[in-house]
Design an enzyme around this catalytic site. Structure first.
Site: not given
Ligand code: OKP
Ligand code: ZN
Length: 360
Positions: A170, A212, A214, A301
């Site tokens: 991120h 991931d 996200h 995740d």
């Protein structure tokens, strides 16, 4: 498989973050890498190494110098400010959480002088507290990723894993958030390109695959107008999930980077029935790009047990995911991103690594 870990991550010890508006214990903790390491050790998987102090020129190519300076100094400057305001401060206990952000209609064009203003200027959320050891931790994680690539480029191994925290995908050239400060996968890809160029390659290229849950908004933005790095990401539809403001299918790159950014968003609730075909499409795109190497931003995740995510992959699916990526037969650096279900984190990561391992 060589596995790089650094103890510096322990200094990045936060107690709480904002999650959906409430202050809750941090999901991203030292327990995560501890659990993975002990699981891998019990099953005698891989060879653990401490990272060498390699030069990190690539870190300065990926992040702006003012941002690097900010991450390095903000905690001590914030504590000094509190002291100057008359508060008695024990720096080890101070956790910085930003509170005011330069959103639309505010000035985004200059860095404020106030430390409070600076934290908001560089932040994207309130989920990423900064502690006294955060800089050393994130730097140690980047160093592990750089060491993984160095080992691949030197032919020491065909698959290398950076078992590190905090995560990185991120983080943009000058922004932190989503538990991330430095973008380890981006620095690893840049380091790899530098090494290939130093050995005479004129147009080297690297692919980054982000699996991931996200979207890796930082990695996307860093390489958005470049054609020497292909970024392919499978993630939850940003219409429904963090980071909300990037990761749509129609974001395909800009300028020279056109068609070098591939987003494959999936609906919340997706399982292998949706993830498998998306991964197949990702494999085909990477194969046709024919890069010299692959960096995988790996998050566990996507597992059905994850407490903050929303996909339904089983532990067995992680082995299939690894196996499909292995078919590319590219030197592969795996960089740890998210994964917060502490009861399955070791096993899911082990299954993925066992599936992807080209050294077996
Ligand atoms: C980091 B990584 C949702 C809040 C989400 C931040 C999530 C960061 C994930 N309401 N908070 O990509 O695993
Ligand atoms: Zn994640």
């Amino acid at each position: 498989m060589l596995i790089f870990t650094s103890d510096s991550h322990r200094g990045h010890a936060r107690s709480s973050e904002f999650f959906r508006g409430s202050l809750v214990p941090c999901f991203e903790s030292a327990l995560r890498t501890d659990l993975i390491q002990s699981y891998l050790e019990v099953y005698k998987f891989g060879e653990f190494r401490s990272p060498d102090a390699l030069p990190m020129v690539a870190l300065e190519q990926i992040h702006s110098s003012e941002y690097l300076q900010f991450v390095q100094t903000i905690h001590s400057r914030w504590c000094q400010k509190l002291q100057a305001e008359g508060q008695s401060v024990a720096p080890e206990t101070v956790e910085i959480i930003p509170h005011t952000f330069p959103t639309r209609h505010l000035n985004q064009n200059s860095v404020p002088n106030s430390v409070y203003g600076q934290v908001g200027y560089y932040a994207m959320d309130t989920a990423t507290p900064i502690t006294a050891g955060s800089y050393e931790a994130t730097r140690g994680a980047t160093l592990c990723a750089v060491n993984a690539v160095q080992a691949l480029a030197e032919g020491k191994t065909a698959t290398a894993f950076s078992l590190s925290r905090p995560p990185g995908h991120h983080a943009s050239s000058d922004g932190f958030g989503g538990y991330c400060f430095f973008n380890h996968a981006a620095v690893a890809a840049q380091h790899w390109l530098n090494l290939l160029r130093s050995k005479g390659a004129t147009t080297p290229s690297i692919a980054i695959l982000d699996v991931d849950f996200h979207h890796g908004n930082g990695t996307q933005s860093i390489f958005y107008d470049r054609n020497d790095v292909l970024f392919v990401s499978i993630h939850a539809d940003p219409a429904e999930a963090y980071p909300y403001f990037l990761g749509l299918r129609d974001e395909t790159g800009h300028g020279e980077g056109i068609d070098c950014n591939v987003n494959l968003p999936l609906a919340l609730g997706s399982g292998w029935g949706e993830f498998g075909p998306a991964l197949q499409a990702a494999m085909e795109r990477i194969a046709s790009f024919s890069p010299q190497g692959l960096v995988v931003s790996f998050g566990a995740d996507t597992h059905e047990a994850d407490p903050i995510s929303g996909f339904r992959l089983s532990t067995a699916n992680f082995n299939r995911m690894g196996n499909m990526i292995r078919e590319l037969n590219l030197p592969t650096a795996i960089v740890m991103e998210g994964g917060y279900a502490v009861n399955i984190l070791g096993e899911a990561t082990y299954e993925f690594l066992n599936g992807i391992d080209l050294d077996r």
